[in-house]
Design an enzyme around this catalytic site. Structure first.
Site, PDB file in Angstrom:
ATOM      1  N   LYS A  10       0.853  -1.184   0.000  1.00 29.95           N
ATOM      2  CA  LYS A  10       0.000   0.000   0.000  1.00 29.95           C
ATOM      3  C   LYS A  10       0.893   1.241   0.000  1.00 29.95           C
ATOM      4  O   LYS A  10       1.740   1.405   0.881  1.00 29.95           O
ATOM      5  CB  LYS A  10      -0.917   0.025   1.220  1.00 29.95           C
ATOM      6  CG  LYS A  10      -1.892   1.190   1.186  1.00 29.95           C
ATOM      7  CD  LYS A  10      -2.892   1.124   2.317  1.00 29.95           C
ATOM      8  CE  LYS A  10      -2.380   1.723   3.599  1.00 29.95           C
ATOM      9  NZ  LYS A  10      -2.098   3.183   3.537  1.00 29.95           N
ATOM     10  N   ASP A  53      -3.313   4.422  -1.947  1.00 25.19           N
ATOM     11  CA  ASP A  53      -4.280   4.845  -0.921  1.00 25.19           C
ATOM     12  C   ASP A  53      -4.231   6.365  -0.742  1.00 25.19           C
ATOM     13  O   ASP A  53      -3.640   6.861   0.220  1.00 25.19           O
ATOM     14  CB  ASP A  53      -3.927   4.111   0.387  1.00 25.19           C
ATOM     15  CG  ASP A  53      -4.810   4.487   1.557  1.00 25.19           C
ATOM     16  OD1 ASP A  53      -5.933   4.970   1.343  1.00 25.19           O
ATOM     17  OD2 ASP A  53      -4.355   4.285   2.715  1.00 25.19           O
ATOM     18  N   LYS A  73      -7.146   8.256  -0.927  1.00 21.85           N
ATOM     19  CA  LYS A  73      -8.433   8.645  -0.306  1.00 21.85           C
ATOM     20  C   LYS A  73      -8.958   9.958  -0.858  1.00 21.85           C
ATOM     21  O   LYS A  73      -9.139  10.940  -0.128  1.00 21.85           O
ATOM     22  CB  LYS A  73      -8.294   8.753   1.212  1.00 21.85           C
ATOM     23  CG  LYS A  73      -7.847   7.497   1.918  1.00 21.85           C
ATOM     24  CD  LYS A  73      -7.865   7.715   3.430  1.00 21.85           C
ATOM     25  CE  LYS A  73      -7.307   6.544   4.191  1.00 21.85           C
ATOM     26  NZ  LYS A  73      -5.849   6.402   4.115  1.00 21.85           N
ATOM     27  N   ASP A  94     -13.276  15.236  -2.800  1.00 20.67           N
ATOM     28  CA  ASP A  94     -13.341  16.595  -3.338  1.00 20.67           C
ATOM     29  C   ASP A  94     -14.640  16.704  -4.130  1.00 20.67           C
ATOM     30  O   ASP A  94     -15.456  15.770  -4.116  1.00 20.67           O
ATOM     31  CB  ASP A  94     -12.097  16.850  -4.224  1.00 20.67           C
ATOM     32  CG  ASP A  94     -11.708  18.327  -4.273  1.00 20.67           C
ATOM     33  OD1 ASP A  94     -12.618  19.172  -4.389  1.00 20.67           O
ATOM     34  OD2 ASP A  94     -10.508  18.635  -4.205  1.00 20.67           O
ATOM     35  N   THR A  96     -10.754   3.526  10.481  1.00 21.76           N
ATOM     36  CA  THR A  96     -10.656   2.574  11.596  1.00 21.76           C
ATOM     37  C   THR A  96     -10.111   3.236  12.874  1.00 21.76           C
ATOM     38  O   THR A  96     -10.084   2.621  13.927  1.00 21.76           O
ATOM     39  CB  THR A  96      -9.780   1.374  11.215  1.00 21.76           C
ATOM     40  OG1 THR A  96      -8.543   1.865  10.659  1.00 21.76           O
ATOM     41  CG2 THR A  96     -10.456   0.475  10.202  1.00 21.76           C
ATOM     42  N   ARG A 125       2.110  -0.917  10.942  1.00 18.71           N
ATOM     43  CA  ARG A 125       3.103  -0.853  12.020  1.00 18.71           C
ATOM     44  C   ARG A 125       3.454  -2.178  12.679  1.00 18.71           C
ATOM     45  O   ARG A 125       4.576  -2.334  13.164  1.00 18.71           O
ATOM     46  CB  ARG A 125       2.636   0.165  13.074  1.00 18.71           C
ATOM     47  CG  ARG A 125       2.837   1.599  12.602  1.00 18.71           C
ATOM     48  CD  ARG A 125       2.046   2.588  13.407  1.00 18.71           C
ATOM     49  NE  ARG A 125       0.628   2.528  13.084  1.00 18.71           N
ATOM     50  CZ  ARG A 125      -0.295   3.348  13.591  1.00 18.71           C
ATOM     51  NH1 ARG A 125       0.051   4.280  14.453  1.00 18.71           N
ATOM     52  NH2 ARG A 125      -1.554   3.236  13.233  1.00 18.71           N
TER      53      ARG A 125
HETATM   54  O1  LIG Z   1      -9.822   3.385   7.750  1.00 21.08           O
HETATM   55  C1  LIG Z   1      -8.611   3.339   7.442  1.00 21.08           C
HETATM   56  C2  LIG Z   1      -8.152   3.617   6.178  1.00 21.08           C
HETATM   57  C3  LIG Z   1      -6.812   3.495   5.912  1.00 21.08           C
HETATM   58  N1  LIG Z   1      -5.935   3.135   6.854  1.00 21.08           N
HETATM   59  C4  LIG Z   1      -4.510   3.008   6.488  1.00 21.08           C
HETATM   60  O2  LIG Z   1      -4.061   1.672   6.715  1.00 21.08           O
HETATM   61  C5  LIG Z   1      -2.777   1.674   7.312  1.00 21.08           C
HETATM   62  C6  LIG Z   1      -2.849   1.003   8.658  1.00 21.08           C
HETATM   63  O3  LIG Z   1      -1.614   1.099   9.294  1.00 21.08           O
HETATM   64  P1  LIG Z   1      -1.311   0.443  10.723  1.00 21.08           P
HETATM   65  O4  LIG Z   1       0.083   0.914  11.012  1.00 21.08           O
HETATM   66  O5  LIG Z   1      -1.428  -1.044  10.563  1.00 21.08           O
HETATM   67  O6  LIG Z   1      -2.296   0.998  11.698  1.00 21.08           O
HETATM   68  C7  LIG Z   1      -2.310   3.128   7.356  1.00 21.08           C
HETATM   69  O7  LIG Z   1      -1.516   3.371   6.218  1.00 21.08           O
HETATM   70  C8  LIG Z   1      -3.571   3.936   7.254  1.00 21.08           C
HETATM   71  O8  LIG Z   1      -3.401   5.138   6.534  1.00 21.08           O
HETATM   72  C9  LIG Z   1      -6.384   2.881   8.111  1.00 21.08           C
HETATM   73  O9  LIG Z   1      -5.598   2.545   9.021  1.00 21.08           O
HETATM   74  N2  LIG Z   1      -7.729   2.971   8.368  1.00 21.08           N
END
Ligand SMILES: O=c1ccn([C@@H]2O[C@H](COP(=O)(O)O)[C@@H](O)[C@H]2O)c(=O)[nH]1
Length: 239
Positions: free
Chosen positions: A34, A61, A63, A66, A124, A216
């Site tokens: 991603k 990603d 997002k 607009d 999330t 992470r």
């Molecule tokens: O609702 C959302 C949409 C995108 N993300 C993205 O996913 C990864 C999650 O990273 P972690 O480090 O595993 O938390 C991150 O790039 C976000 O921009 C999301 O977490 N939630």
């Protein structure tokens, strides 16, 4: 898209050297990665080209959110990049999402399949308390996510970004073939950080998620490749 149930690694790293080091440690394994805003705004179009040349599939990603005209025109540009998944915020509304589909279709070169388009329902990192007190959305979070997914489907979008917790409700409303891409994935022992609606890889699988996104837990690990292998096996139901 031919990929079944992808395990997507979020390449959220401080700089180019760290990104290259992480990818090197994966021993040339072909990955689904991603590219988020941090990486894209730092390294630009070149990173897409590099990742494709290394044989990785890409979820770009960015997002988009607009006015419909701007999203449509931007999606037309993104379609030329030959990435696998792109996204918008469902909160942009039906006309904006329809514009995104139209832009992608217009921009995809003849003979190539257009990228899959998914729409973010509620991030999330949002929980019900925040949604109600800060965003002033009174309805239960699951209902909101389900309703945004229905709007995305009505707009001809291919699927959504959601927590795995909501996948069964989305399947009820939009059918089993509607893509559900789920970030907020953690092993039981991992720090949640800013994520609120977290789910383990095993549980995400049980709940029927189509794909998961892991950042992470892998990128901050002492041995990222080993954590990736373990989490991927958990996701595939092998562990
Ligand atoms: O609702 C959302 C949409 C995108 N993300 C993205 O996913 C990864 C999650 O990273 P972690 O480090 O595993 O938390 C991150 O790039 C976000 O921009 C999301 O977490 N939630």
């Amino acid at each position: 898209m031919t990929t079944t149930r992808p395990f997507i690694i979020a390449l959220d790293l401080d700089n180019r050297a760290k990104r290259l080091e992480l990818l090197r440690s994966f021993n040339s394994e072909s990955l689904f990665v991603k590219v988020g805003m941090e990486l894209f705004y730092r390294e630009g179009l070149q990173v897409i080209e590099e990742l494709k040349q290394s044989g990785h599939r890409i979820f770009l990603d960015l997002k988009l959110h607009d006015i419909p005209n701007t999203v449509q025109r931007t999606m037309k540009e993104l379609a030329a990049l030959d990435v696998d998944i792109v996204n918008v915020h469902a909160a942009g509304g039906q006309r904006m999402m329809e514009g995104a589909v139209e832009g992608l279709e217009a921009g995809t070169p003849t003979g190539r399949k257009r990228p899959v388009l998914i729409a973010v329902t509620q991030l999330t990192s949002t929980d019900e308390d925040m949604m109600q007190k800060q965003l002033l959305i009174e309805k239960p979070l699951t209902e909101v996510v389900q309703s945004y997914a229905q709007l995305a489907k009505k707009s001809s979008v291919d699927g959504v970004v959601c927590s795995a917790q909501e996948v069964p409700f989305i399947h009820d409303a939009c059918g089993e073939t509607f893509y559900t891409v789920c970030p907020g994935i953690r092993r039981a022992e991992d720090e949640k950080g800013d994520q609120k609606r977290v789910v383990t890889p095993q549980k995400a699988r049980e709940l029927g998620s189509w794909g998961i996104v892991v950042g992470r837990s892998i990128t901050t690990a002492d041995d990222p490749f080993s954590v990736y292998k373990t989490m991927k096996q958990q996701w595939e139901g092998l562990k």
